[in-house]
Enzyme design. Structure first.
Site, mmCIF file in Angstrom:
data_model
loop_
_atom_site.group_PDB
_atom_site.id
_atom_site.type_symbol
_atom_site.label_atom_id
_atom_site.label_comp_id
_atom_site.label_asym_id
_atom_site.label_seq_id
_atom_site.Cartn_x
_atom_site.Cartn_y
_atom_site.Cartn_z
ATOM 1 N N CYS A 106 30.422 72.287 37.793
ATOM 2 C CA CYS A 106 31.735 72.661 37.299
ATOM 3 C C CYS A 106 31.920 74.102 37.738
ATOM 4 C CB CYS A 106 31.838 72.547 35.778
ATOM 5 S SG CYS A 106 33.408 73.190 35.158
ATOM 6 N N SER A 110 31.895 74.901 32.713
ATOM 7 C CA SER A 110 30.670 74.144 32.520
ATOM 8 C C SER A 110 30.979 72.741 32.025
ATOM 9 C CB SER A 110 29.784 74.852 31.512
ATOM 10 O OG SER A 110 30.544 75.037 30.325
ATOM 11 N N CYS A 111 32.077 72.155 32.491
ATOM 12 C CA CYS A 111 32.394 70.782 32.091
ATOM 13 C C CYS A 111 31.216 69.896 32.494
ATOM 14 C CB CYS A 111 33.680 70.315 32.763
ATOM 15 S SG CYS A 111 35.105 71.320 32.278
#
Lengths: 206, 131
Positions: A106, A110-111
């Site tokens: 990501c 921080s997906c």
């Protein structure tokens, strides 16, 4: 914060003060419920994690119908099977083949596919990983001790708030006839992010 | 403070974190609380996940611009900055109220004997000394 702290009193760090202030205000206004907050933390500390994703991968290795459903619509396939919990986000499974290896990042924040992998490791959130995996995935793989044949292409998938990715690694050779449970023990977290490969059957220590 | 740049390898970033810490979901209880508050607000429909990701991405970029090596260990600090901003932006509270409650918690801590649970009381807000 205050310069008159008593030695026998307690102390909260600046950051602890900030979080307590935020939680108290939102609780008083009815936006959050401390009991629900505890449940959320417990869910992420104990319920979800890579062991969930490992079971999904193992299932896909032994069940061709589940595998094709997973690749067609991972959210639907996982939720409908009723065995791995529910998927609250749009999840896409990407399959490793001899021709293509997949890696997930990501670049924005921080997906991460929480429902199947839990919360991301520290390196996943770090700037070096986020920037380098896009520019030079092969050298990032080398950092993780993975060398792929030059004939294997690498595709990097950039997650978004709406779309998360799960890598479906290749089933290791020499695992014919293995049970799902035993297969799941080979599936590492990194192999489902694409920075690693599943453990080899002979390399198992336990 | 060392002169770390964001150019190290992902492995180096990882290696700076002690193994025991790496294994834990949250390093500190406050990280878990900030995380849970955000999810609870999202579940209530206060913001979309897209709004959240944008807010968090903005904080991370701003931190990098300030020279944060952004190795992942300061991640929840960015997270906390982002949720404070978003909550203010959505009008759930404002900076002055946040500050008033922080000071109250600070007073509550001061008057609580070490080891006892810290509980906020009305007196913690009253007659706040402004030093």
């Amino acid at each position: 914060m205050s310069d008159h702290d008593h030695d026998d009193g307690s102390h909260l760090s600046e950051i602890q003060l900030r979080v307590r202030a935020l939680e108290t205000i939102l609780t008083e206004k009815g936006y959050v419920d401390p009991t629900v907050l505890d449940q959320i933390v417990e869910h992420f500390e104990t319920k979800v994690g890579p062991h969930v994703g490992a079971k999904v991968v193992a299932r896909a290795w032994v069940d061709p119908t589940f595998r094709s459903n997973l690749l067609a619509d991972a959210t639907k396939a996982i939720t409908e099977s009723g065995r791995f919990g529910t998927i609250g986000e749009h999840l896409i499974a990407v399959e490793n083949t001899p021709e293509q290896h997949n890696m997930v990042v990501c670049t924005l924040c921080s997906c991460y596919p929480w429902d199947v992998l839990g919360l991301p490791p520290v390196w996943y959130k770090s700037a070096p990983y986020r920037s380098r995996v896009v520019m030079d995935p092969r050298s990032v793989l080398a950092d993780f001790g993975v060398t792929l044949p030059p004939t294997t292409g690498i595709r990097v998938w950039d997650s978004t708030a709406e779309t998360r990715y799960l890598v479906l690694p290749q089933r290791p050779a020499g695992t014919e006839g293995w049970s799902e449970e035993r297969l799941a023990s080979l599936v590492t977290r990194d192999s489902m992010i694409g920075t690693g490969l599943p453990a080899q059957p002979g390399a198992q220590t336990s | 403070m060392t002169n770390e740049t964001p150019s190290g390898t992902a492995r180096e970033a990882l290696d700076r974190i002690p193994a025991a810490e790496r294994a834990r979901t949250f390093q500190e209880p406050w990280e878990a609380q900030a995380f849970a508050i955000t999810l609870a607000l999202h579940q209530r429909g206060v913001f979309t996940w897209n709004e959240w990701a944008t807010a968090l991405g903005k904080e991370i970029k701003a931190a990098q611009a300030r020279g944060d090596p952004d190795t992942g260990s300061t991640y929840y600090l960015h997270w906390l900055n982002a949720i404070e901003r978003l909550v203010e932006h959505k009008g759930l509270t404002n900076a002055a109220t946040l500050q008033r409650y922080r000071e109250a918690w600070d007073r509550a801590a001061d008057r609580t004997p070490h080891g006892d649970p810290i509980v906020l009381a009305p007196e913690d807000f009253a007659g706040g000394s402004t030093t």
